[in-house]
Each structure stands twice: as C-alpha cells, then as structure tokens.
Scaffold this motif. Structure first.
Motif, PDB file in Angstrom:
ATOM      1  N   ALA A 133      -4.407 -14.970  12.303  1.00 53.11           N
ATOM      2  CA  ALA A 133      -3.432 -15.602  12.450  1.00 53.11           C
ATOM      3  C   ALA A 133      -1.852 -14.971  12.457  1.00 53.11           C
ATOM      4  N   LEU A 134      -2.192 -13.699  11.697  1.00 56.60           N
ATOM      5  CA  LEU A 134      -0.962 -13.017  11.277  1.00 56.60           C
ATOM      6  C   LEU A 134      -0.741 -12.095  12.732  1.00 56.60           C
ATOM      7  N   SER A 135       0.456 -11.524  12.993  1.00 51.90           N
ATOM      8  CA  SER A 135       0.778 -10.528  13.959  1.00 51.90           C
ATOM      9  C   SER A 135      -0.231  -9.293  13.805  1.00 51.90           C
ATOM     10  N   ALA A 136      -0.482  -8.444  14.732  1.00 43.53           N
ATOM     11  CA  ALA A 136      -1.074  -7.471  14.571  1.00 43.53           C
ATOM     12  C   ALA A 136      -0.812  -6.362  13.552  1.00 43.53           C
ATOM     13  N   ARG A 137       0.833  -6.223  13.613  1.00 41.82           N
ATOM     14  CA  ARG A 137       1.365  -5.310  12.567  1.00 41.82           C
ATOM     15  C   ARG A 137       1.348  -5.719  11.180  1.00 41.82           C
ATOM     16  N   GLN A 138       1.645  -6.912  10.865  1.00 43.35           N
ATOM     17  CA  GLN A 138       1.419  -7.788   9.836  1.00 43.35           C
ATOM     18  C   GLN A 138       0.046  -7.559   9.127  1.00 43.35           C
ATOM     19  N   ARG A 139      -0.760  -7.751  10.077  1.00 44.94           N
ATOM     20  CA  ARG A 139      -2.265  -7.528   9.445  1.00 44.94           C
ATOM     21  C   ARG A 139      -2.582  -6.024   9.239  1.00 44.94           C
ATOM     22  N   ALA A 140      -2.274  -5.189   9.927  1.00 46.04           N
ATOM     23  CA  ALA A 140      -2.077  -3.613   9.531  1.00 46.04           C
ATOM     24  C   ALA A 140      -1.465  -3.396   8.179  1.00 46.04           C
ATOM     25  N   VAL A 141      -0.194  -3.949   7.890  1.00 44.65           N
ATOM     26  CA  VAL A 141       0.686  -3.719   6.761  1.00 44.65           C
ATOM     27  C   VAL A 141      -0.208  -4.269   5.624  1.00 44.65           C
ATOM     28  N   LEU A 142      -0.644  -5.521   5.869  1.00 50.57           N
ATOM     29  CA  LEU A 142      -1.430  -6.191   4.568  1.00 50.57           C
ATOM     30  C   LEU A 142      -2.959  -5.499   4.359  1.00 50.57           C
ATOM     31  N   LEU A 143      -3.596  -5.081   4.964  1.00 50.03           N
ATOM     32  CA  LEU A 143      -4.706  -4.029   4.856  1.00 50.03           C
ATOM     33  C   LEU A 143      -4.449  -2.806   4.367  1.00 50.03           C
ATOM     34  N   LEU A 144      -3.340  -2.226   4.855  1.00 47.66           N
ATOM     35  CA  LEU A 144      -3.083  -0.759   4.298  1.00 47.66           C
ATOM     36  C   LEU A 144      -2.763  -1.029   2.985  1.00 47.66           C
ATOM     37  N   ARG A 145      -1.891  -2.072   2.724  1.00 47.33           N
ATOM     38  CA  ARG A 145      -1.198  -1.924   1.462  1.00 47.33           C
ATOM     39  C   ARG A 145      -1.899  -2.827   0.325  1.00 47.33           C
ATOM     40  N   SER A 171       7.690   3.588  10.933  1.00 49.25           N
ATOM     41  CA  SER A 171       8.571   2.427  10.482  1.00 49.25           C
ATOM     42  C   SER A 171       9.073   2.838   9.207  1.00 49.25           C
ATOM     43  N   THR A 172       9.834   1.915   8.465  1.00 47.32           N
ATOM     44  CA  THR A 172      10.668   2.314   7.163  1.00 47.32           C
ATOM     45  C   THR A 172       9.990   1.483   6.164  1.00 47.32           C
ATOM     46  N   VAL A 173      10.298   1.930   4.787  1.00 51.07           N
ATOM     47  CA  VAL A 173       9.917   1.235   3.653  1.00 51.07           C
ATOM     48  C   VAL A 173      10.278  -0.281   3.672  1.00 51.07           C
ATOM     49  N   GLU A 199      -4.826  -0.134  -0.455  1.00 51.41           N
ATOM     50  CA  GLU A 199      -3.746   0.395  -1.561  1.00 51.41           C
ATOM     51  C   GLU A 199      -3.089   1.810  -1.183  1.00 51.41           C
ATOM     52  N   PHE A 200      -2.563   1.961   0.159  1.00 51.78           N
ATOM     53  CA  PHE A 200      -1.726   3.068   0.215  1.00 51.78           C
ATOM     54  C   PHE A 200      -0.332   2.644   0.027  1.00 51.78           C
ATOM     55  N   SER A 201       0.577   3.650  -0.350  1.00 52.39           N
ATOM     56  CA  SER A 201       1.890   3.521  -0.756  1.00 52.39           C
ATOM     57  C   SER A 201       2.912   2.774   0.410  1.00 52.39           C
ATOM     58  N   ALA A 202       3.872   2.286   0.052  1.00 52.76           N
ATOM     59  CA  ALA A 202       4.477   1.692   1.136  1.00 52.76           C
ATOM     60  C   ALA A 202       5.050   2.838   2.057  1.00 52.76           C
ATOM     61  N   ALA A 203       5.395   3.826   1.131  1.00 52.24           N
ATOM     62  CA  ALA A 203       5.840   5.280   2.200  1.00 52.24           C
ATOM     63  C   ALA A 203       4.673   5.610   3.046  1.00 52.24           C
ATOM     64  N   GLU A 204       3.637   5.700   2.528  1.00 52.20           N
ATOM     65  CA  GLU A 204       2.347   6.188   3.268  1.00 52.20           C
ATOM     66  C   GLU A 204       2.312   5.438   4.702  1.00 52.20           C
ATOM     67  N   VAL A 205       2.389   3.841   4.288  1.00 54.76           N
ATOM     68  CA  VAL A 205       2.336   3.163   5.455  1.00 54.76           C
ATOM     69  C   VAL A 205       3.312   3.086   6.589  1.00 54.76           C
ATOM     70  N   ALA A 252       0.033  14.923   5.011  1.00 52.59           N
ATOM     71  CA  ALA A 252      -0.672  13.851   4.699  1.00 52.59           C
ATOM     72  C   ALA A 252      -2.212  14.239   4.617  1.00 52.59           C
ATOM     73  N   SER A 253      -2.935  13.648   3.707  1.00 51.52           N
ATOM     74  CA  SER A 253      -4.506  13.946   3.695  1.00 51.52           C
ATOM     75  C   SER A 253      -4.976  13.567   4.932  1.00 51.52           C
ATOM     76  N   VAL A 254      -6.416  14.070   5.059  1.00 50.97           N
ATOM     77  CA  VAL A 254      -7.115  13.614   6.234  1.00 50.97           C
ATOM     78  C   VAL A 254      -7.374  12.269   6.457  1.00 50.97           C
ATOM     79  N   ARG A 255      -7.634  11.491   5.158  1.00 48.81           N
ATOM     80  CA  ARG A 255      -7.708  10.035   5.233  1.00 48.81           C
ATOM     81  C   ARG A 255      -6.646   9.279   5.795  1.00 48.81           C
ATOM     82  N   THR A 256      -5.518   9.689   5.180  1.00 51.39           N
ATOM     83  CA  THR A 256      -4.310   9.012   5.759  1.00 51.39           C
ATOM     84  C   THR A 256      -3.978   8.934   7.169  1.00 51.39           C
ATOM     85  N   TRP A 257      -4.260  10.502   7.525  1.00 51.82           N
ATOM     86  CA  TRP A 257      -3.891  10.603   8.965  1.00 51.82           C
ATOM     87  C   TRP A 257      -5.057  10.242   9.742  1.00 51.82           C
TER      88      TRP A 257
END
Length: 312
Positions: free
Chosen positions: A123-135, A151-153, A139-145, A47-52
């Motif tokens: 109002a979203l769950s914390a994990r949903q919030r993270a997924v929405l922001l990251l994706r 988790s899984t894609v 604009e991280f890919s589903a695989a990166e997230v 992974a890149s430093v940013r992704t890490w």
C-alpha cells in the motif's frame, strides 16, 4: 568481483518490493547483468559491493513498479463475505500477492517477508517501500540510502516517517511466532490431523474467534471461525475427504501443501496454505490456488500415499 554471494538476499529484497517471487528472480538477474556491465566503474572507496548492488536493485525495482498496480490479498480489497456458498470465481485480472518459498534462500535473509507485512507494504508508494526496507529491515544508514536512491538524508528520513506511520495503521502485522517454535509445530500438527480427517469441529477449535481465511485468486475472504468452519464443510463436500498434507514454510511462516484425493487414486496438488499462528491458535490462513504461485515451491503435482515423502 563476487556478486553471487548476494543473490539470495537481493531476491528477498526484490520480493518485498514487488510481491512476486518469480518477478523478484528476474529483477535480480537484471541487477546482476547491470552490475557486471558496470563493474569497471565500481569504486570501492565510495561504497561496498553490497551497498552498490542494492543501489542497482532499487533502481531496477523502482523502474519495474512504475505505473504498476499493487499486489494485494483479498482482505485488502474490501469487506469479508458472509456467503460461504458464493461462487469461487477467480479474479485473473488482479496481480495477486504471491508466497515466498523459504527453501530457496538462506534463513538469515528472510527477515521482513511475513505475508501480512509484505501485503501492508504494497500500500506504500514504491519509493517509501524501498526506504522502509533499506532503513528498517536491511539497516542501511540514512546517508547510504540517500546515495542509493539519489536523494538527500532529510528526504529519506521524511519518507521513512511516512512509511512507518502508514504501517502503524495496519496494526501488529509481524506479531507472530516462528514456524519452528514447538507450540507452533504442535498447532500445525493438530491442524493437519483435523484436515486430513475432514474434522471441521476440530479445525474450528484451533482457530481464534476472528480468524481470517482468504484464497487468492478468488477475491472472496471470510472472517470468524464460524464462517471458516462453514467454508471447510463446503470444501470437503465439493472435493471429498481423505486429503494429504505436507508441512513446509513460506514467508517465514508455517505452511501446508494440500493434496486433494483423486477418483482414480492418488492425490493432486491443490493449494498452498500459509498460516499465521499466535497464542497457540491459527489467526489467518492464506490459501494460494494459482498454479503459477505454487511452481516456486518445487512440489510434486501428484502423490500416492505409499510413495509420499515431505519435500526437503
């Protein structure tokens, strides 16, 4: 290994996760500390430093949000008030959503920090919030997230779909123009002139019919230009006329620092008003009165007319 390059965008990310700029700064500091301690285990082939760093920051935020109540705005807690003379008692037990000081980060990392959008994400769950922001925002890919969140894609795609559906119910939370748009600047200039002149009819003419006014930490809020105007009449009766305003930006939106006149001369910092402008009119004004929320903006607490200069 260079980490500081990413501090600004990580602060913006953590702010969108937790709704507090000061807390976001603390969480990014924790992220940097963890990254420094784990630097020998970093593998640039994976992974890149940013992704890490975003993986670490996400884990830090998710841990911080465990068992935590969301940070709302007053409009997210109930129906609007019809009593513009109601007592202005602050609800200090509510962890209110706080504004984001644009001047503290580079302009390119401010995407997705509109107040209405951040409030809706709370109002979203914390994990949903993270997924929405990251994706959707970063604009991280589903695989990166999936890797970042352990988790899984398919699980990431499912969480993203649920998060998008939940936000769609809120409406066009991000449909506003930029604060440096000439039309927006003209509206804000007229608003400042009307406010400083205590000209309530002129203020009302700058509002949409269903404009919203809310004032955390006071849990009351109002909808409609009529009640907005009535409340402003009350403000000028209570605190006097001759206010001073200075423009800035917060959450990628036009904002105004409002200074109330003092009996002995000069003006005291009173509130930060974050405005939403669309179609040449003000649709919403979130007025932050909590001193803790204002400290991030490095505003002078007292000004005198001859000495006053807008902050850079």
């Amino acid at each position: 290994m260079e980490f500081e390059t990413y501090r600004g965008e990580l602060i913006a990310y953590c702010y969108r996760m937790v709704g507090s700029f000061h807390e976001a700064e603390d969480l990014v500091q924790e992220t940097m500390l963890r990254a420094w301690k784990a630097r020998d285990r970093y593998d640039d082939a994976r992974a890149s430093v940013r992704t890490w760093l975003y993986r670490i920051a996400t884990n830090v935020c998710l841990t911080a949000l465990q068992g935590r109540a969301r940070r709302p705005l007053p409009s997210g807690l109930g129906a609007p008030s019809r009593d513009t003379a109601a007592p202005l008692a602050p609800a200090l037990d509510v962890p209110w959503l706080q504004p984001f000081p644009d001047a503290r980060v580079d302009v390119e990392v401010r995407a997705g920090i509109r107040l209405a959008l951040v409030a809706a994400m709370q109002a979203l769950s914390a994990r949903q919030r993270a997924v929405l922001l990251l994706r959707d925002v970063l604009e991280f890919s589903a695989a990166e997230v999936a890797t970042q969140m352990g988790s899984t894609v398919p699980a990431i795609n499912s969480a993203l779909q649920r998060a998008r559906s939940a936000l769609a119910e809120v409406g066009d939370v991000d449909e506003v123009t930029e604060p440096d748009d000439p039309q927006v600047r003209a509206v804000i200039d007229r608003y400042v002139r009307a406010f400083e002149a205590a000209d309530v009819p002129a203020l009302v003419r700058l509002l949409t019919d269903d404009a919203v006014l809310e004032m955390p930490p006071v849990p009351l809020w109002y909808r409609g230009s009529r009640d907005y105007g009535r409340f402003m009449d009350r403000v000028f009766q209570m605190r006097g006329t001759g206010w001073a305003m200075t423009p800035l930006t917060a959450n990628g939106q036009p904002a105004l620092a409002a200074y109330a006149p003092q009996p002995g001369g000069g003006h005291q910092l009173h509130t930060l008003q974050v405005l939403t402008v669309a179609g040449g009119l003000v649709t919403r004004n979130v007025v932050f009165a909590d001193p803790a929320a204002l400290t991030a903006f490095d505003l002078p607490t007292q000004i005198f007319p001859d000495e006053f200069r807008p902050p850079r």
